[in-house]
Scaffold this motif. Structure first.
Motif, PDB file in Angstrom:
ATOM      1  N   GLU A   7      32.984 -61.076 -15.700  1.00  0.00           N
ATOM      2  CA  GLU A   7      34.191 -60.642 -16.415  1.00  0.00           C
ATOM      3  C   GLU A   7      33.835 -60.049 -17.776  1.00  0.00           C
ATOM      4  N   LYS A  10      31.971 -56.640 -17.374  1.00  0.00           N
ATOM      5  CA  LYS A  10      32.903 -55.589 -16.939  1.00  0.00           C
ATOM      6  C   LYS A  10      33.678 -55.035 -18.121  1.00  0.00           C
ATOM      7  N   ASN A  11      34.256 -55.919 -18.926  1.00  0.00           N
ATOM      8  CA  ASN A  11      35.095 -55.477 -20.034  1.00  0.00           C
ATOM      9  C   ASN A  11      34.293 -54.795 -21.134  1.00  0.00           C
ATOM     10  N   SER A 248      38.409 -68.040 -10.239  1.00  0.00           N
ATOM     11  CA  SER A 248      38.472 -66.647 -10.700  1.00  0.00           C
ATOM     12  C   SER A 248      39.509 -66.389 -11.790  1.00  0.00           C
ATOM     13  N   CYS A 251      38.220 -67.718 -15.085  1.00  0.00           N
ATOM     14  CA  CYS A 251      37.128 -66.872 -15.576  1.00  0.00           C
ATOM     15  C   CYS A 251      37.664 -65.567 -16.146  1.00  0.00           C
ATOM     16  N   ALA A 252      38.703 -65.017 -15.514  1.00  0.00           N
ATOM     17  CA  ALA A 252      39.279 -63.761 -15.982  1.00  0.00           C
ATOM     18  C   ALA A 252      39.930 -63.925 -17.347  1.00  0.00           C
ATOM     19  N   GLY A 255      37.054 -64.883 -19.884  1.00  0.00           N
ATOM     20  CA  GLY A 255      36.177 -63.723 -20.013  1.00  0.00           C
ATOM     21  C   GLY A 255      36.842 -62.565 -20.728  1.00  0.00           C
ATOM     22  N   GLY A 256      38.142 -62.367 -20.486  1.00  0.00           N
ATOM     23  CA  GLY A 256      38.865 -61.304 -21.165  1.00  0.00           C
ATOM     24  C   GLY A 256      38.970 -61.554 -22.650  1.00  0.00           C
TER      25      GLY A 256
END
Length: 296
Positions: A7, A10-11, A248, A251-252, A255-256
């Motif tokens: 995550e 990706k960001n 998930s 984590c999103a 993580g964001g």
């Protein structure tokens, strides 16, 4: 390089940083496939960082994605000071403290984060960080753009080890909750368990592990001068049952938040996290706490 790392990467890559280094020595397992969108079935047995890097590069070809397959435990302190920001995920407490101290010596910013089932945490140490805030004034004339005022500020951070040495003076639980989440101490108890058991996490359904967590909870809260009832048995039991799980959505969220804050620190615009973010997925709460070392 697990679900939380996916995550964050990706960001950050989509935001267009200059380069990012993925440090991971372990290989992909079947269990990794459940929550990691940068991996595929055919990646099982490959190095996690090498496998994830192939998909990560496709997100933004302008970002240089570097892979390092050495064990983080074998890296010298000087390795970490070669970056603008170091982000640790899923490391054991000894590694986090060692690397934080190294980063402070080299004036390198550090984030340490983890997700354990329904719960997640982020710790930030930028030592001394300068940033700017922009604000727009009111429009005084029709058709004229409002003036933008830039204010320069700074804030200082405590080391990870010093934030674990706080004394709270036995306040009433409802008073203490205004200052810090019970999850702050629950995560510390989890770290103490790892230190006492060779770095492993407690296993769900293992009564001995649960009893060990309760004992460590009582010892930690007593040393911090906090009433034992502040961290309830139910919270600790849920943490033990899900400590190894990667969920998930959790984590999103974590993580964001983490990636957004790293970008704040890199850009020098707006105030970054000072200094803990604690996410409780059962309650649906994400709380920021500024924890400083206090004397007994």
């Amino acid at each position: 390089m697990r679900a939380l790392s996916n995550e964050v990467c990706k960001n950050i890559i989509l935001a267009g940083v200059g380069s990012i280094t993925l440090l991971e020595h372990e290989n992909v397992t079947k269990e990794d496939l459940g929550a990691q969108f940068l991996l595929r079935q055919e990646d099982v047995g490959r190095n996690r960082a090498e496998a994830a890097a192939e998909k990560a590069r496709l997100l933004n070809p302008r970002v240089k994605v570097i892979v390092d397959t050495e064990d983080i435990a074998q890296k010298p302190d000087s390795f970490f000071t070669g970056f603008n920001i170091v982000c640790l995920t899923g490391c054991n407490p000894e590694q986090m403290i060692r690397i934080d101290n190294a980063c402070r010596q080299g004036n390198t910013g550090l984030y340490a984060a983890g997700v354990h089932g329904f719960f997640g945490y982020i710790f930030c140490d930028l030592k001394h960080h300068e940033y700017r805030e922009e604000s727009q004034g009111q429009v005084t004339e029709r058709g004229k753009e409002p003036e933008t005022t830039v204010t320069y500020k700074s804030q200082s951070y405590d080391s990870l080890s010093s934030t674990l040495e706080c004394f709270w003076g036995f306040p009433k639980p409802r008073v203490l909750k205004r200052k810090v989440s019970p999850l702050f101490f629950a995560i510390q108890v989890l770290w103490l368990f790892q230190q006492a058991h060779g770095g492993r996490l407690p296993q769900g359904g293992n009564q001995q592990d649960l009893e060990a967590m309760f004992k460590l909870r009582d010892e930690r809260l007593k040393s911090a001068q906090v009433d034992n009832s502040f961290v309830e048995d139910e919270l600790l039991q849920t943490l033990v049952e899900t400590a190894s799980a990667e969920i998930s959505p959790v984590c999103a969220i974590v993580g964001g938040f983490l990636a957004q804050d790293i970008l704040k620190a890199l850009s020098g615009k707006d105030s970054p996290l000072l200094n803990y973010f604690l996410y409780n997925g059962i309650e649906g709460t994400g709380l920021v706490h500024h924890v400083q070392k206090t004397e007994a």
